[in-house]
Motif scaffolding. Structure first.
Motif, PDB file in Angstrom:
ATOM      1  N   SER A  21       3.385  14.532  -8.883  1.00 25.77           N
ATOM      2  CA  SER A  21       4.384  15.576  -8.648  1.00 25.77           C
ATOM      3  C   SER A  21       5.083  16.064  -9.906  1.00 25.77           C
ATOM      4  N   GLN A  22       4.895  15.354 -11.023  1.00 25.30           N
ATOM      5  CA  GLN A  22       5.577  15.739 -12.261  1.00 25.30           C
ATOM      6  C   GLN A  22       4.729  15.302 -13.464  1.00 25.30           C
ATOM      7  N   ASP A  23       5.102  15.766 -14.638  1.00 27.51           N
ATOM      8  CA  ASP A  23       4.283  15.556 -15.847  1.00 27.51           C
ATOM      9  C   ASP A  23       4.921  14.643 -16.889  1.00 27.51           C
ATOM     10  N   ASP A  24       6.017  13.984 -16.545  1.00 32.32           N
ATOM     11  CA  ASP A  24       6.751  13.208 -17.539  1.00 32.32           C
ATOM     12  C   ASP A  24       6.531  11.698 -17.447  1.00 32.32           C
ATOM     13  N   TYR A  25       6.275  11.177 -16.245  1.00 31.66           N
ATOM     14  CA  TYR A  25       6.258   9.729 -16.064  1.00 31.66           C
ATOM     15  C   TYR A  25       5.037   9.273 -15.256  1.00 31.66           C
ATOM     16  N   VAL A  26       4.620   8.034 -15.514  1.00 28.24           N
ATOM     17  CA  VAL A  26       3.561   7.386 -14.750  1.00 28.24           C
ATOM     18  C   VAL A  26       4.089   6.026 -14.288  1.00 28.24           C
ATOM     19  N   ILE A  27       4.308   5.884 -12.994  1.00 24.40           N
ATOM     20  CA  ILE A  27       4.781   4.633 -12.421  1.00 24.40           C
ATOM     21  C   ILE A  27       3.588   3.743 -12.098  1.00 24.40           C
ATOM     22  N   LYS A  28       3.643   2.491 -12.549  1.00 21.30           N
ATOM     23  CA  LYS A  28       2.549   1.550 -12.313  1.00 21.30           C
ATOM     24  C   LYS A  28       3.073   0.290 -11.609  1.00 21.30           C
ATOM     25  N   PRO A  29       3.019   0.261 -10.255  1.00 22.14           N
ATOM     26  CA  PRO A  29       3.477  -0.925  -9.521  1.00 22.14           C
ATOM     27  C   PRO A  29       2.560  -2.120  -9.769  1.00 22.14           C
ATOM     28  N   GLU A  30       3.159  -3.309  -9.786  1.00 20.75           N
ATOM     29  CA  GLU A  30       2.378  -4.538  -9.977  1.00 20.75           C
ATOM     30  C   GLU A  30       3.032  -5.663  -9.182  1.00 20.75           C
ATOM     31  N   TYR A  31       2.260  -6.299  -8.311  1.00 16.48           N
ATOM     32  CA  TYR A  31       2.768  -7.428  -7.531  1.00 16.48           C
ATOM     33  C   TYR A  31       3.003  -8.616  -8.458  1.00 16.48           C
ATOM     34  N   ALA A  32       4.203  -9.215  -8.374  1.00 15.43           N
ATOM     35  CA  ALA A  32       4.561 -10.315  -9.279  1.00 15.43           C
ATOM     36  C   ALA A  32       4.854 -11.608  -8.540  1.00 15.43           C
ATOM     37  N   THR A  62       0.840  -1.206   0.000  1.00 13.03           N
ATOM     38  CA  THR A  62       0.000   0.000   0.000  1.00 13.03           C
ATOM     39  C   THR A  62       0.874   1.254   0.000  1.00 13.03           C
ATOM     40  N   LEU A  63       1.938   1.244   0.792  1.00 12.77           N
ATOM     41  CA  LEU A  63       2.844   2.397   0.833  1.00 12.77           C
ATOM     42  C   LEU A  63       3.542   2.588  -0.505  1.00 12.77           C
ATOM     43  N   PHE A  64       3.949   1.476  -1.128  1.00 12.11           N
ATOM     44  CA  PHE A  64       4.626   1.559  -2.428  1.00 12.11           C
ATOM     45  C   PHE A  64       3.681   2.166  -3.468  1.00 12.11           C
ATOM     46  N   ASN A  65       2.439   1.710  -3.470  1.00 19.99           N
ATOM     47  CA  ASN A  65       1.439   2.270  -4.390  1.00 19.99           C
ATOM     48  C   ASN A  65       1.197   3.752  -4.089  1.00 19.99           C
ATOM     49  N   GLN A  66       1.185   4.087  -2.809  1.00 20.12           N
ATOM     50  CA  GLN A  66       0.974   5.477  -2.404  1.00 20.12           C
ATOM     51  C   GLN A  66       2.114   6.367  -2.903  1.00 20.12           C
ATOM     52  N   PHE A  67       3.351   5.892  -2.744  1.00 28.23           N
ATOM     53  CA  PHE A  67       4.498   6.667  -3.219  1.00 28.23           C
ATOM     54  C   PHE A  67       4.433   6.856  -4.733  1.00 28.23           C
ATOM     55  N   ALA A  68       4.040   5.800  -5.443  1.00 30.94           N
ATOM     56  CA  ALA A  68       3.936   5.901  -6.901  1.00 30.94           C
ATOM     57  C   ALA A  68       2.886   6.942  -7.290  1.00 30.94           C
ATOM     58  N   ARG A  88      15.206   6.803 -17.213  1.00 24.70           N
ATOM     59  CA  ARG A  88      15.260   8.108 -16.542  1.00 24.70           C
ATOM     60  C   ARG A  88      14.103   8.267 -15.559  1.00 24.70           C
ATOM     61  N   GLY A  89      12.940   7.749 -15.945  1.00 29.23           N
ATOM     62  CA  GLY A  89      11.783   7.829 -15.056  1.00 29.23           C
ATOM     63  C   GLY A  89      11.992   7.044 -13.779  1.00 29.23           C
ATOM     64  N   ILE A  90      12.584   5.851 -13.900  1.00 29.03           N
ATOM     65  CA  ILE A  90      12.864   5.038 -12.717  1.00 29.03           C
ATOM     66  C   ILE A  90      13.878   5.739 -11.818  1.00 29.03           C
ATOM     67  N   MET A  91      14.883   6.374 -12.417  1.00 25.21           N
ATOM     68  CA  MET A  91      15.857   7.121 -11.628  1.00 25.21           C
ATOM     69  C   MET A  91      15.170   8.218 -10.828  1.00 25.21           C
ATOM     70  N   GLU A  92      14.253   8.934 -11.464  1.00 22.13           N
ATOM     71  CA  GLU A  92      13.559  10.019 -10.778  1.00 22.13           C
ATOM     72  C   GLU A  92      12.638   9.471  -9.680  1.00 22.13           C
ATOM     73  N   PHE A  93      11.975   8.365  -9.954  1.00 19.12           N
ATOM     74  CA  PHE A  93      11.106   7.748  -8.955  1.00 19.12           C
ATOM     75  C   PHE A  93      11.932   7.262  -7.766  1.00 19.12           C
ATOM     76  N   TRP A  94      13.094   6.677  -8.037  1.00 15.89           N
ATOM     77  CA  TRP A  94      13.969   6.205  -6.969  1.00 15.89           C
ATOM     78  C   TRP A  94      14.417   7.366  -6.074  1.00 15.89           C
ATOM     79  N   LYS A  95      14.775   8.480  -6.688  1.00 14.46           N
ATOM     80  CA  LYS A  95      15.161   9.642  -5.888  1.00 14.46           C
ATOM     81  C   LYS A  95      13.987  10.130  -5.032  1.00 14.46           C
ATOM     82  N   PHE A  96      12.790  10.017  -5.583  1.00 13.68           N
ATOM     83  CA  PHE A  96      11.593  10.392  -4.831  1.00 13.68           C
ATOM     84  C   PHE A  96      11.414   9.458  -3.629  1.00 13.68           C
ATOM     85  N   LEU A  97      11.609   8.169  -3.832  1.00 14.64           N
ATOM     86  CA  LEU A  97      11.485   7.202  -2.745  1.00 14.64           C
ATOM     87  C   LEU A  97      12.499   7.464  -1.643  1.00 14.64           C
TER      88      LEU A  97
END
Length: 391
Positions: free
Chosen positions: A46-57, A34-40, A297-306
């Motif tokens: 917070s930005q207009d370039d990327y959309v992160i879509k978490p999925e349990y695997a 839930t927290l991971f989805n919330q962060f995504a 690049r999007g993953i890098m930005e998301f990681w910095k956000f995390l």
């Protein structure tokens, strides 16, 4: 003029299109997913370039199998959050995107603040392929009331642990529940100076490996230990909560699922026993080789956000994962569970970066179960595991 207007609208829409990035993960126990989805969701807003879509695997093993299948079918997701052992397998197998060309966007103030044990596992001689986030450390969970009633000190060393397990054992009760999971046993081995790998080959007959497993078997034979397979983790928790056992070894991230609500227990914890270091348990965020540069690049930005301090604190306080940033981890002084988790993580080490170890640890788990649950002699069980690992 009409055609020009349509063209401009199409170009404007294209320019505003966001890069979608699916990321597979193994987080199952709440509140972590839930927290991971919330962060995504917060990052996406917070930005207009990327959309992160978490999925349990799936769990560690299931997710590994799913990734292998997706590689064969050429259907890999852009990114994954995976455990260290399988991450090394993917990195050494050339399945991940080299992130070195994107690391320029990582401030030195951030990279230098990350624990080396978390930061260094994500790279090899060819570049950087992983970004650390969800770190966990091994802890001892104790029923403090039982220790107090029998005037037993909480163990700080393995000999003290063995002795406490026997002193706590009584009619219908055993001192400890032990889960036959490779990470738990590997931490036991490495904290005593042993090694599961030697010269790039399996080392499952290391004297420390043999002695560690024999000590567990000795406890079981004295009815001081109840062995539980990796598929019986919940049973180990139930043993502990129902005071059938009084000690259990588990990662800090297991606390919310297993131990957070039993108010009738005087729960106490400690870092993994001395003298040496245990094995760090971390998840690396990695980008599959098939991903685009924009997705990387999007993953890098998301990681910095995390890794923002406020997000790391929120995740740690809810999930009991250790913040990978030193400055954040050392601020967690109010919760004894997190204090112990940080202490254990700060003296942890990584497993050797050998991709085959991901397979060898399964052979080791089989040997542990044979010795603890099948009454197979320790050396015979480990010899069979060593032979299978060498195949």
């Amino acid at each position: 003029m009409k055609r020009l207007t349509v063209l401009m609208l199409l170009l404007l829409g294209s320019a505003q299109a966001k890069t979608e990035i699916k990321i597979w993960h193994y987080l199952l126990a709440e509140p972590s997913p839930t927290l991971f989805n919330q962060f995504a969701a917060e990052f996406n807003k917070s930005q207009d370039d990327y959309v992160i879509k978490p999925e349990y695997a799936g769990g560690y093993k299931e997710m590994g199998q799913k990734i292998i299948a997706s590689i064969r079918a050429n259907t890999t997701p852009p990114a994954v959050l995976i455990d260290n052992a399988f991450f090394v397998r993917l990195m050494q197998g050339g399945q991940l995107k080299d992130l070195d060309k994107f690391t320029g966007v990582i401030p030195e103030s951030l990279s230098s603040d990350i624990y080396p044990v978390a930061w260094n596992i994500g790279k090899n001689k060819d570049g950087r392929f992983g970004l650390p986030w969800a770190a966990s450390s091994m802890l001892m969970f104790f029923n403090g009331a039982a220790f107090k009633a029998k005037n037993i000190a909480l163990p700080d060393t393995w000999p003290e642990f063995y002795a406490a397990a026997q002193k706590l054992t009584g009619r219908g009760t055993s001192g400890v529940s032990f889960i036959t999971e490779s990470w738990i046993f590997a931490s036991m081995v490495y904290s005593q100076g042993g090694d599961l790998v030697k010269d790039g080959k399996p080392n499952l007959l290391d004297p420390v490996v043999v002695e560690s497993l024999q000590q567990l078997v000795n406890l079981k034979n004295k009815k001081a230990l109840i062995p539980r397979a990796t598929s019986e983790v919940q049973n180990a928790v139930i043993d502990f909560l129902r005071t059938k056992t009084f000690m259990v070894v588990a990662p800090s991230s297991a606390f919310p699922l297993a131990f957070k609500n039993p108010n009738y227990l005087s729960l106490q914890v400690s870092a993994y026993p001395l003298p040496g270091s245990s094995i760090a348990g971390e998840g690396q965020i990695a980008v599959m080789k098939s991903a685009s540069d924009a997705q990387a690049r999007g993953i890098m930005e998301f990681w910095k956000f995390l890794l923002k301090p406020e997000n790391l604190k929120t995740f740690a306080n809810g999930s009991y994962y250790v913040p990978v940033r030193k400055s954040v981890a050392r601020q967690l002084t109010d919760d004894p569970i997190l204090v112990a988790a940080v202490k254990s993580f700060e003296r942890a080490q990584n497993l050797p970066a050998v991709p085959q170890l991901d397979d060898w640890r399964l052979d080791l788990e089989i040997a542990i179960e044979k010795a603890l649950k099948g009454n197979v002699p320790v050396e015979q069980a480990l010899k069979e595991a060593q032979q299978n690992a060498l195949k």
